[in-house]
Design a protein around this motif. Structure first.
Motif, PDB file in Angstrom:
ATOM      1  N   ILE A  70      33.637  39.899   2.569  1.00  0.00           N
ATOM      2  CA  ILE A  70      34.661  40.456   1.775  1.00  0.00           C
ATOM      3  C   ILE A  70      34.379  41.088   0.430  1.00  0.00           C
ATOM      4  O   ILE A  70      34.935  41.800   0.098  1.00  0.00           O
ATOM      5  CB  ILE A  70      35.726  39.077   1.917  1.00  0.00           C
ATOM      6  CG1 ILE A  70      36.220  38.757   3.153  1.00  0.00           C
ATOM      7  CG2 ILE A  70      36.872  39.424   0.775  1.00  0.00           C
ATOM      8  CD1 ILE A  70      37.084  37.564   3.212  1.00  0.00           C
ATOM      9  N   ARG A  71      33.538  40.420  -0.274  1.00  0.00           N
ATOM     10  CA  ARG A  71      33.247  40.933  -1.461  1.00  0.00           C
ATOM     11  C   ARG A  71      32.403  42.107  -1.513  1.00  0.00           C
ATOM     12  O   ARG A  71      32.587  43.206  -2.121  1.00  0.00           O
ATOM     13  CB  ARG A  71      32.354  39.960  -2.485  1.00  0.00           C
ATOM     14  CG  ARG A  71      33.039  38.743  -2.867  1.00  0.00           C
ATOM     15  CD  ARG A  71      32.253  37.698  -3.705  1.00  0.00           C
ATOM     16  NE  ARG A  71      32.900  36.554  -3.898  1.00  0.00           N
ATOM     17  CZ  ARG A  71      33.861  36.504  -4.658  1.00  0.00           C
ATOM     18  NH1 ARG A  71      34.129  37.488  -5.753  1.00  0.00           N
ATOM     19  NH2 ARG A  71      34.581  35.298  -5.121  1.00  0.00           N
ATOM     20  N   GLU A 114      41.272  30.413   1.219  1.00  0.00           N
ATOM     21  CA  GLU A 114      39.999  29.690   1.774  1.00  0.00           C
ATOM     22  C   GLU A 114      39.846  30.137   3.200  1.00  0.00           C
ATOM     23  O   GLU A 114      40.732  29.685   4.006  1.00  0.00           O
ATOM     24  CB  GLU A 114      40.157  28.002   1.606  1.00  0.00           C
ATOM     25  CG  GLU A 114      38.919  27.558   1.800  1.00  0.00           C
ATOM     26  CD  GLU A 114      38.882  25.956   1.870  1.00  0.00           C
ATOM     27  OE1 GLU A 114      37.860  25.293   2.315  1.00  0.00           O
ATOM     28  OE2 GLU A 114      39.820  25.393   1.318  1.00  0.00           O
ATOM     29  N   THR A 115      38.809  30.808   3.471  1.00  0.00           N
ATOM     30  CA  THR A 115      38.484  31.296   4.820  1.00  0.00           C
ATOM     31  C   THR A 115      38.585  30.289   5.853  1.00  0.00           C
ATOM     32  O   THR A 115      37.790  29.080   5.511  1.00  0.00           O
ATOM     33  CB  THR A 115      37.181  31.942   4.912  1.00  0.00           C
ATOM     34  OG1 THR A 115      37.549  33.216   4.236  1.00  0.00           O
ATOM     35  CG2 THR A 115      36.684  32.669   6.259  1.00  0.00           C
ATOM     36  N   ALA A 132      31.749  30.971   7.481  1.00  0.00           N
ATOM     37  CA  ALA A 132      32.951  31.320   6.438  1.00  0.00           C
ATOM     38  C   ALA A 132      32.047  31.903   5.156  1.00  0.00           C
ATOM     39  O   ALA A 132      32.597  32.716   4.699  1.00  0.00           O
ATOM     40  CB  ALA A 132      33.501  30.032   6.038  1.00  0.00           C
ATOM     41  N   ASP A 133      30.906  31.208   4.571  1.00  0.00           N
ATOM     42  CA  ASP A 133      30.164  31.676   3.571  1.00  0.00           C
ATOM     43  C   ASP A 133      29.916  33.358   3.766  1.00  0.00           C
ATOM     44  O   ASP A 133      30.130  34.003   2.893  1.00  0.00           O
ATOM     45  CB  ASP A 133      29.008  30.824   3.192  1.00  0.00           C
ATOM     46  CG  ASP A 133      29.374  29.734   2.480  1.00  0.00           C
ATOM     47  OD1 ASP A 133      30.423  29.484   2.246  1.00  0.00           O
ATOM     48  OD2 ASP A 133      28.375  28.794   2.481  1.00  0.00           O
ATOM     49  N   ASN A 136      33.085  35.419   3.525  1.00  0.00           N
ATOM     50  CA  ASN A 136      33.399  35.869   1.930  1.00  0.00           C
ATOM     51  C   ASN A 136      32.662  36.586   1.501  1.00  0.00           C
ATOM     52  O   ASN A 136      32.903  37.512   0.489  1.00  0.00           O
ATOM     53  CB  ASN A 136      33.255  34.140   1.168  1.00  0.00           C
ATOM     54  CG  ASN A 136      34.407  33.273   1.855  1.00  0.00           C
ATOM     55  OD1 ASN A 136      35.325  33.604   2.430  1.00  0.00           O
ATOM     56  ND2 ASN A 136      34.263  31.959   1.532  1.00  0.00           N
ATOM     57  N   PHE A 145      40.882  35.203   7.685  1.00  0.00           N
ATOM     58  CA  PHE A 145      40.266  35.462   6.113  1.00  0.00           C
ATOM     59  C   PHE A 145      41.234  36.406   5.835  1.00  0.00           C
ATOM     60  O   PHE A 145      42.041  37.328   6.298  1.00  0.00           O
ATOM     61  CB  PHE A 145      38.907  35.986   6.385  1.00  0.00           C
ATOM     62  CG  PHE A 145      38.487  36.702   7.459  1.00  0.00           C
ATOM     63  CD1 PHE A 145      38.228  36.428   8.652  1.00  0.00           C
ATOM     64  CD2 PHE A 145      38.641  38.316   7.310  1.00  0.00           C
ATOM     65  CE1 PHE A 145      38.076  37.276   9.738  1.00  0.00           C
ATOM     66  CE2 PHE A 145      38.258  39.170   8.247  1.00  0.00           C
ATOM     67  CZ  PHE A 145      38.025  38.656   9.606  1.00  0.00           C
ATOM     68  N   ARG A 202      38.212  39.123  -4.464  1.00  0.00           N
ATOM     69  CA  ARG A 202      37.847  37.675  -3.928  1.00  0.00           C
ATOM     70  C   ARG A 202      38.693  37.631  -2.612  1.00  0.00           C
ATOM     71  O   ARG A 202      39.397  38.370  -2.359  1.00  0.00           O
ATOM     72  CB  ARG A 202      38.422  36.739  -5.067  1.00  0.00           C
ATOM     73  CG  ARG A 202      40.048  37.036  -5.318  1.00  0.00           C
ATOM     74  CD  ARG A 202      40.489  36.152  -6.526  1.00  0.00           C
ATOM     75  NE  ARG A 202      41.596  36.522  -6.950  1.00  0.00           N
ATOM     76  CZ  ARG A 202      43.092  36.077  -6.491  1.00  0.00           C
ATOM     77  NH1 ARG A 202      43.023  35.407  -5.255  1.00  0.00           N
ATOM     78  NH2 ARG A 202      44.083  36.747  -6.901  1.00  0.00           N
ATOM     79  N   PRO A 203      38.278  36.603  -2.048  1.00  0.00           N
ATOM     80  CA  PRO A 203      38.984  36.131  -0.665  1.00  0.00           C
ATOM     81  C   PRO A 203      40.625  35.619  -1.214  1.00  0.00           C
ATOM     82  O   PRO A 203      40.742  35.358  -2.205  1.00  0.00           O
ATOM     83  CB  PRO A 203      38.500  34.795  -0.164  1.00  0.00           C
ATOM     84  CG  PRO A 203      36.967  35.179  -0.807  1.00  0.00           C
ATOM     85  CD  PRO A 203      36.990  35.632  -2.205  1.00  0.00           C
ATOM     86  N   GLY A 257      41.534  39.164   1.764  1.00  0.00           N
ATOM     87  CA  GLY A 257      40.923  39.672   0.611  1.00  0.00           C
ATOM     88  C   GLY A 257      42.161  40.009  -0.370  1.00  0.00           C
ATOM     89  O   GLY A 257      43.050  40.476  -0.034  1.00  0.00           O
TER      90      GLY A 257
END
Ligand code: GLY
Ligand code: MN
Ligand code: MN
Length: 378
Positions: A196-197, A207-208, A189-190, A193, A238, A203-204, A240
């Motif tokens: 995504i950035r 919460e993914t 997940a991190d 994220n 996920f 931002r996401p 964005g």
């Protein structure tokens, strides 16, 4: 095609038409996404007052310079800036009084009962009504005035959402490299994220979700310390936020070889999603699209395993109109060109696992355009 950016003046003009139909001579906007949609202002506190021929953006000291610069940069002539000193609600009441507003629309979807009561009480005590009560301004809760406008995207918004979906699809294509045996759900997940950035999102959008093995049977599981194992199904969901607009995507993968019982669920959900997407066109309702997906899953014996709606609108909020659902009150309305929403059927079976497949679609004159572009099986 030249895209000049959001057409705030046109949006306010359209809102005025709804105000006439609702017989109000003022409309107070306090919902953050509605305020952004109508004025471009995105501070944590602020309000707009829309009158038949004038519009005011009300901000306090913290946002005054930014708001003034924003309005000046686009040469805005239709919106006057109003400085709030002290309490926002008192300032709204003072402006309404100054304007002599009588029937004042407020946003029923988002205004708290506390705020409604405070504003009503302040308006009543500020007014000097005639003996029969006439002349006392009244708040009129109005349903979905701005929300229903937001459901149909203009050309600029469609271009933003198309680009956002293209970027989110690129993130999704990284899944096979990230979701590998032995890695923890939270690590994956991190990484999503971060991707995504890197892809240009601010931002996401939420919460993914990375839900592996038994966790995949929980539709909105939170990622935990569980490590992916061979044989797991994994749901990865996920989104964005790009230029203020949300996109949302889910893929379900199998770690190692497909288990036949899990594959059956995957194929049924995929068929449900394809069926619903094929049914998207102007004039049909969100409820009928939900039924199209649900009927397929019911035929596969998975009707009870599909415990959520088929989709939701995407825009300034990740869940907005139109609802593609059998339960939402607004899901009987006809879908129209320019609407953007998800199609995301799922089936969740304890012991076997869960599958959800989600793409974002745009209603076109002739049917729909699928904005996300990722193989279903990755
Ligand atoms: N996880 C949010 C959604 O897909 O709607
Ligand atoms: Mn999603
Ligand atoms: Mn979604």
């Amino acid at each position: 095609m030249t895209l000049s950016g959001p057409a705030f003046g046109r949006r306010i003009a359209e809102l005025r038409t709804s105000m006439v139909a609702s017989a109000v001579d003022a409309f107070v906007v306090t919902s953050r996404p509605n305020l952004f949609y109508l004025t471009g202002f995105d501070g944590s506190a602020g309000a707009a007052l829309i009158r038949p021929t004038r519009a005011f953006l009300m901000v306090d000291f913290r946002y005054l310079t930014a708001a003034r610069d924003m309005l000046a940069a686009r040469g805005e002539r239709a919106i006057a800036l109003e400085r709030v000193d002290g309490d926002h609600d008192e300032a709204i009441v003072a402006l309404l009084e100054r304007e002599g507003a009588q029937r004042i629309g407020v946003e029923a979807e988002s205004m708290s009962i506390g705020r409604f009561t405070r504003l009503s009480t302040a308006l009543a005590s500020a007014a000097s009504p005639g003996v029969d009560g006439s002349g006392c301004p009244a708040l009129v809760p109005l349903e979905r005035l701005v929300e229903s406008m937001r459901a149909v995207k203009d050309d600029w918004e469609i271009a933003v959402l198309r680009e956002a979906a293209r970027r989110l699809s690129a993130v999704a294509r990284e899944i096979p490299a990230l979701a590998r045996e032995g890695r923890e759900e939270v690590e994956i997940a991190d990484d999503i994220n971060a991707a995504i950035r890197r892809a240009g999102f601010s931002r996401p959008a939420f919460e993914t979700i990375v839900a592996s093995g038994p966790n995949s049977a929980l539709p909105h599981a939170r990622p935990g310390r569980r490590r992916l194992q061979s044989g797991d199904g994994v749901v990865l969901d996920f989104g964005g936020v790009y230029d203020g607009y949300c996109v949302d995507l889910t893929r379900t993968i199998q770690v190692g070889r497909w288990r036949p019982d899990f594959r059956r669920i995957f194929d049924a959900v995929l068929e449900a999603q394809r069926t619903a997407i094929a049914a998207v066109r102007p004039g049909v309702s969100g409820r009928s699209l939900d039924r199209a997906a649900r009927d397929v899953l019911t035929r596969h014996g998975l009707g009870d395993a599909f415990g959520h709606g088929t989709g939701h609108g995407l825009g300034l909020e990740v869940h907005e109109e139109p609802r593609i659902s059998r339960t939402a009150p607004d899901s009987d309305g006809a879908l129209a060109p320019g609407m953007v929403f998800t199609i995301e059927p799922g089936a969740y079976v304890a012991g076997t696992g869960g599958v959800r497949i989600e793409d974002d679609v745009l209603v076109t004159e002739g049917g729909c355009e699928v904005l996300t572009d990722v193989p279903k099986e990755i």
